[in-house]
Design a protein around this motif. Sequence first.
Motif, PDB file in Angstrom:
ATOM      1  N   LEU A  52       4.939 -15.565 -58.124  1.00  0.00           N
ATOM      2  CA  LEU A  52       3.798 -15.290 -57.252  1.00  0.00           C
ATOM      3  C   LEU A  52       3.961 -13.902 -56.645  1.00  0.00           C
ATOM      4  N   LEU A  53       5.197 -13.455 -56.578  1.00  0.00           N
ATOM      5  CA  LEU A  53       5.514 -12.068 -56.218  1.00  0.00           C
ATOM      6  C   LEU A  53       6.441 -11.524 -57.290  1.00  0.00           C
ATOM      7  N   VAL A  72       5.520 -18.401 -68.225  1.00  0.00           N
ATOM      8  CA  VAL A  72       5.065 -19.652 -68.851  1.00  0.00           C
ATOM      9  C   VAL A  72       6.266 -20.459 -69.349  1.00  0.00           C
ATOM     10  N   PHE A  75       8.293 -21.764 -66.362  1.00  0.00           N
ATOM     11  CA  PHE A  75       7.627 -22.837 -65.611  1.00  0.00           C
ATOM     12  C   PHE A  75       7.702 -24.187 -66.324  1.00  0.00           C
ATOM     13  N   SER A  80       7.455 -26.731 -58.571  1.00  0.00           N
ATOM     14  CA  SER A  80       7.614 -26.036 -57.298  1.00  0.00           C
ATOM     15  C   SER A  80       6.550 -26.448 -56.290  1.00  0.00           C
ATOM     16  N   ILE A  82       5.384 -24.452 -53.052  1.00  0.00           N
ATOM     17  CA  ILE A  82       5.534 -23.271 -52.210  1.00  0.00           C
ATOM     18  C   ILE A  82       4.420 -23.270 -51.162  1.00  0.00           C
ATOM     19  N   SER A  84       1.839 -24.422 -48.553  1.00  0.00           N
ATOM     20  CA  SER A  84       1.146 -25.725 -48.573  1.00  0.00           C
ATOM     21  C   SER A  84       0.072 -25.680 -49.642  1.00  0.00           C
ATOM     22  N   PRO A  85       0.450 -25.952 -50.880  1.00  0.00           N
ATOM     23  CA  PRO A  85      -0.527 -25.826 -51.964  1.00  0.00           C
ATOM     24  C   PRO A  85      -1.696 -26.794 -51.780  1.00  0.00           C
ATOM     25  N   SER A  86      -2.844 -26.342 -52.250  1.00  0.00           N
ATOM     26  CA  SER A  86      -4.012 -27.218 -52.165  1.00  0.00           C
ATOM     27  C   SER A  86      -4.708 -27.262 -53.510  1.00  0.00           C
ATOM     28  N   ARG A 104       1.061 -29.602 -69.201  1.00  0.00           N
ATOM     29  CA  ARG A 104       2.456 -29.659 -69.628  1.00  0.00           C
ATOM     30  C   ARG A 104       2.632 -30.561 -70.847  1.00  0.00           C
TER      31      ARG A 104
ATOM     32  N   MET B  90     -10.934 -17.837 -55.690  1.00  0.00           N
ATOM     33  CA  MET B  90     -10.715 -19.256 -55.387  1.00  0.00           C
ATOM     34  C   MET B  90      -9.220 -19.593 -55.492  1.00  0.00           C
ATOM     35  N   ASP B  91      -8.454 -18.800 -56.234  1.00  0.00           N
ATOM     36  CA  ASP B  91      -7.002 -18.951 -56.260  1.00  0.00           C
ATOM     37  C   ASP B  91      -6.347 -18.022 -55.267  1.00  0.00           C
ATOM     38  N   ASN B  95      -5.002 -21.477 -50.758  1.00  0.00           N
ATOM     39  CA  ASN B  95      -3.699 -22.030 -51.137  1.00  0.00           C
ATOM     40  C   ASN B  95      -3.719 -22.691 -52.504  1.00  0.00           C
ATOM     41  N   THR B  96      -4.853 -22.641 -53.181  1.00  0.00           N
ATOM     42  CA  THR B  96      -4.944 -23.215 -54.527  1.00  0.00           C
ATOM     43  C   THR B  96      -4.022 -22.473 -55.485  1.00  0.00           C
ATOM     44  N   ALA B  97      -3.775 -21.197 -55.210  1.00  0.00           N
ATOM     45  CA  ALA B  97      -2.885 -20.398 -56.070  1.00  0.00           C
ATOM     46  C   ALA B  97      -1.510 -21.048 -56.200  1.00  0.00           C
ATOM     47  N   TYR B  98      -1.056 -21.673 -55.100  1.00  0.00           N
ATOM     48  CA  TYR B  98       0.276 -22.288 -55.126  1.00  0.00           C
ATOM     49  C   TYR B  98       0.317 -23.542 -55.986  1.00  0.00           C
ATOM     50  N   TYR B  99      -0.870 -23.999 -56.354  1.00  0.00           N
ATOM     51  CA  TYR B  99      -0.959 -25.181 -57.219  1.00  0.00           C
ATOM     52  C   TYR B  99      -1.220 -24.760 -58.666  1.00  0.00           C
ATOM     53  N   THR B 100      -2.141 -23.822 -58.862  1.00  0.00           N
ATOM     54  CA  THR B 100      -2.532 -23.463 -60.232  1.00  0.00           C
ATOM     55  C   THR B 100      -1.602 -22.423 -60.869  1.00  0.00           C
ATOM     56  N   LEU B 101      -1.196 -21.421 -60.084  1.00  0.00           N
ATOM     57  CA  LEU B 101      -0.488 -20.294 -60.699  1.00  0.00           C
ATOM     58  C   LEU B 101       0.997 -20.559 -60.949  1.00  0.00           C
ATOM     59  N   VAL B 102       1.461 -21.749 -60.595  1.00  0.00           N
ATOM     60  CA  VAL B 102       2.867 -22.078 -60.877  1.00  0.00           C
ATOM     61  C   VAL B 102       2.961 -23.069 -62.050  1.00  0.00           C
ATOM     62  N   GLN B 103       1.845 -23.247 -62.745  1.00  0.00           N
ATOM     63  CA  GLN B 103       1.845 -24.116 -63.924  1.00  0.00           C
ATOM     64  C   GLN B 103       2.113 -23.252 -65.169  1.00  0.00           C
ATOM     65  N   PRO B 104       2.631 -23.879 -66.230  1.00  0.00           N
ATOM     66  CA  PRO B 104       2.931 -23.094 -67.439  1.00  0.00           C
ATOM     67  C   PRO B 104       1.669 -22.737 -68.242  1.00  0.00           C
ATOM     68  N   ILE B 105       0.833 -21.921 -67.641  1.00  0.00           N
ATOM     69  CA  ILE B 105      -0.371 -21.437 -68.320  1.00  0.00           C
ATOM     70  C   ILE B 105      -0.515 -19.966 -67.950  1.00  0.00           C
ATOM     71  N   LEU B 110      -6.046 -19.003 -68.021  1.00  0.00           N
ATOM     72  CA  LEU B 110      -6.662 -19.723 -66.908  1.00  0.00           C
ATOM     73  C   LEU B 110      -8.013 -19.080 -66.577  1.00  0.00           C
ATOM     74  N   ILE B 272       0.735 -12.905 -54.750  1.00  0.00           N
ATOM     75  CA  ILE B 272       0.267 -13.826 -53.702  1.00  0.00           C
ATOM     76  C   ILE B 272       1.162 -13.612 -52.489  1.00  0.00           C
TER      77      ILE B 272
END
Lengths: 307, 274
Positions: A52-53, A72, A75, A80, A82, A84-86, A104, B90-91, B95-105, B110, B272
């Motif tokens: 993310l960084l 990719v 992951f 993870s 990190i 408070s994901p939403s 996955r 939207m990412d 905080n949606t980024a912390y859910y979507t951008l840590v997936q293996p895609i 995306l 992010i």
Amino acid sequence: MASIELVNVSKYFGKFKALENVSFRYEDSGAIGYLGPNGAGKTTTLKILTNLLRPSSGKAMINGIDVNRNPVEAFKSMGSVIESPSPFPYFTVEDSLMFVAELRRMNRKDARDKIEYYSKALALPDLDKRIGDLSKGQRQRVVIASALLPDPQVLLLDEPTSGLDPFEMKIIRDLIVKLKEDRLVLMSSHLLSEVSEVCDEVIFINHGRILAKDKVSNISREFRTKAVVVEFLDQVDERTISAIKAIGLDPQINGRNSVVIPYDGSNEERAEILQKLVGVGKIIRYDSVGSGLEEAYISILKNGGDQ
Amino acid sequence: MAFANANDLHSYMVGTRFQFTYYFRSRRFVGLLIFSVFITALILFLDLHYNYSFYKSENSAAFLDAYFSSDITAYFAILAAFFGGDMVSMDLGTNTAYYTLVQPIRRSILYIGRYTAAFLSTAVLVLIIYLGGVAGSLYLYGDVTDLIVPSFGFALLYMLALISFATLFSAIFKTPSIGLVVSILFLILVYPAVQGIVSALAGINPWMFVTYAGEMIYLVFEKSYVVHSVNHTHFGTIYTFNPTGNEAIFIMLGYIIVFSLISILVFTRKEIKG
């Protein structure tokens, strides 16, 4: 074999140095607590480990794969949570979990079984409830379930119990204790009790620099508090103090019913003191003052990095 | 860039499906669906009630030319802004980024999946407007001109170009609602106004405006039309430009490629920071 490795990682935001030459390597299984005050660099480290960084210099690796070059691949064996994901508010709990499972490439039956398992283990809300309708704690548990769903070898958790009620905190802590048996968990926190309860190793960070790292047991031993607090059923008066002094101890009054007694820090002397005090009065509590980790936290931060 | 392997294709399919599901359940889609039905019914009612005898003496192509040359193409721009205006933010802005951008895609995959889902969502809404046109034509003449097919094709291409353009604002602004509002303002106010000045007064072919290419949606119904004309009036010289089919396709493709590339670049490179 699972591994988390940072090699001389530095991160700058303009002129602000968020991380400075941070290096560590952990492998196999277990839980590592990443401790530091707010703004110490904990979340920055975890964000670099999840791409993310990007680091200004150095390398972050998960299972030997450079996360920032090949996220990719990295992951695939990592989960993870990190900040408070939403997940998307119009997704249901089930959608949020199936999205991760399908990305996955989990077998549909396996995914359903796992969802059912974590529904119970994490006391998830109804699967057809929308994310937008959940409380913060419920949402956090859904996200933790989504991170665990694919059975990752490595788990990165950023203050996983932050904002949760005591019941939810216990669920998450118990789960981490179970997970660390065969997974590698890196968990940031500023809750010392949590780290001491859950983690095997600990890293202290402040102002972007690692100040100390060791096994929790070693740190606790080194910084063990050299005093016990004794609480009596009855009020502590001059007569009680004299009686304690008479058996060779040096008590200090600590409130109406209790005293603090210094000792050499060994378990043997702690046991001996208790034995001697039994004749002095009725004891209702006998404990060391604070915890070793708490002492270590304060001492390390004060001496090493809180300039 | 995209689809380097089978895994990418799988991720694209999953990403698109879930994103479409998300859009489909969103309040914005339901609201726009209701509004699209309402606006279609309203335009049909006004056309058929007040201009019935005029249209009755014309044919299907003339009716559809008038139907689509109204403000419906501006409405297309609003639809695109609603789905493209927050596609990146939207990412990155939540905080949606912390859910979507840590997936293996891959982030580019995306993005493409999300772009496809946004396009499919707007295509459903555009289809409602076209069905309204078809219903009107069937009511008046008992048939529909074949030209509805190329017009619909141009409309879909136009939507792709508009969404691509709107995503630029979603990449620039961190707050989703700002990207959305700015793209609406650009597409329905700034662009038409500047396009009018550039073409009508300055006499420059406004090929750089996607709204100019969008005129092809109703121009296809005209048997022949003047591509470029100059009229000398009391107030000065007025220039008129109309796009050709090929010109419109090139402009729209240009918008799709250029703005998608910029947005993908921003989306893949953005950090992010929280």
